[in-house]
Scaffold this active site. Structure first.
Site, PDB file in Angstrom:
ATOM      1  CB  SER A 166     -38.472   6.324  69.829  1.00 40.20           C
ATOM      2  OG  SER A 166     -38.470   7.293  68.998  1.00 40.20           O
ATOM      3  CG  ASP A 178     -45.536   5.305  66.435  1.00 36.25           C
ATOM      4  OD1 ASP A 178     -45.562   6.824  66.523  1.00 36.25           O
ATOM      5  OD2 ASP A 178     -44.482   4.830  66.607  1.00 36.25           O
ATOM      6  CG  HIS A 236     -43.637   7.262  68.969  1.00 35.28           C
ATOM      7  ND1 HIS A 236     -43.193   6.199  68.152  1.00 35.28           N
ATOM      8  CD2 HIS A 236     -42.668   7.952  69.894  1.00 35.28           C
ATOM      9  CE1 HIS A 236     -41.917   6.894  68.078  1.00 35.28           C
ATOM     10  NE2 HIS A 236     -41.726   7.534  69.330  1.00 35.28           N
TER      11      HIS A 236
END
Length: 285
Positions: free
Chosen positions: A132, A229, A259
């Site tokens: 991320s 996601d 995600h």
């Protein structure tokens, strides 16, 4: 999509060749590394865990407000131990066991943390694995320390994410945020149900955006993203792949991936992607 499916077939062969490694990685019998604290002049102490081993090493960069105790971080430690390669995971300033307050953190603050790790806590070239926001920081570190970056593996990479999402808001909403001085974003990833960003945080983050111009990174790059996601759309990884100058870039899409990419099959794919890179890099030496 065709590229993604070809890559999945390629990795399926790697899965078959590494059954014994899989048993080691997910057995949970290996000893975990201990927490250490890096003392930095005039800066908060950084908490980290390190496994000594061969080069190239692997450094894991967690996501926003996350820490080094997640499933992916721990699985990678077991994997690196099984291969005898060095591994380091750590907490950003204000996160996990590191000193500081997250409300005082910025993208620049956490970039500085990553560069400190590369400069002071590891030796030789590293495979940077960013999850991320960690994928964004991974890019910034590779630009600043090309000689220390052997390869990059992005997981649900959130390059420029805060800034991009903010800039897509209606003008009247942005004006209201600027008047209040803060932006409250709903989230399902914490107990509070929201994350608050100050306008100062957003302005500082703009200075570190990477997707608006070619990215001077020439090492191998692997970008893994889930098509389900709901936080960071998978096309961000496609955009990043187009921006980096490296010719050795693969984008791997998981049709049902979320995600966090923390399911067992997600982690297997991450591990074998890194395994493939280690083989590639050691063969080139």
């Amino acid at each position: 999509m065709a590229i993604a499916y070809i890559l999945v077939r390629r990795f399926s062969r790697v899965f078959q060749l590494n059954v014994k490694r899989q048993d080691i990685m997910f057995s949970g019998v290996r000893h975990k590394s201990t927490v250490h604290y890096a003392t930095r002049p005039d800066l908060p102490k950084l908490a980290y865990r390190k496994v000594k081993g061969k080069s190239p090493g692997v450094v894991f960069l967690p996501g926003f407000a996350s820490n080094m105790g997640g499933k992916k971080a721990e699985a990678l430690e077991e994997f690196c131990q099984s291969l005898g390669h060095s591994y380091l995971r750590f907490d950003y300033t204000g996160c996990g066991s590191s000193e500081g307050e997250i409300v005082d953190g910025t993208v620049g603050t956490w970039k500085r943390d990553v560069l400190y790790v590369l400069d002071e806590l590891v030796e030789g070239p590293q495979i940077l694995v960013g999850s991320s926001m960690g994928g964004w920081l991974m890019c910034l570190a590779a630009i600043a320390r090309p000689e220390r970056t052997a390869a990059m593996v992005g997981i649900s990479t959130a390059a420029d994410h805060f800034v991009t999402v903010y800039n897509t808001l209606p003008i009247e909403v942005r004006k209201e945020i600027e008047e209040k001085g803060q932006w409250v974003v709903p989230t399902k990833h914490n107990e509070e149900g929201s994350i608050t960003f100050t306008t100062e945080f957003l302005k500082e983050a703009e200075q570190h955006c990477v997707l608006q111009s070619p990215i001077p990174v020439t090492c191998p790059v692997r970008l893994i993203h889930g098509m389900k996601d709901q936080d960071v759309p998978w096309h961000v990884s496609m955009q990043l792949a187009e921006r980096v100058l490296s010719n050795d870039v693969d984008v791997i899409l998981r049709k049902h991936g979320q995600h966090r990419m923390a399911e067992k099959e997600d982690i297997k794919l991450i591990v074998y992607t890194i395994d493939d890179l280690i083989d590639k890099l050691t063969t080139l030496v």
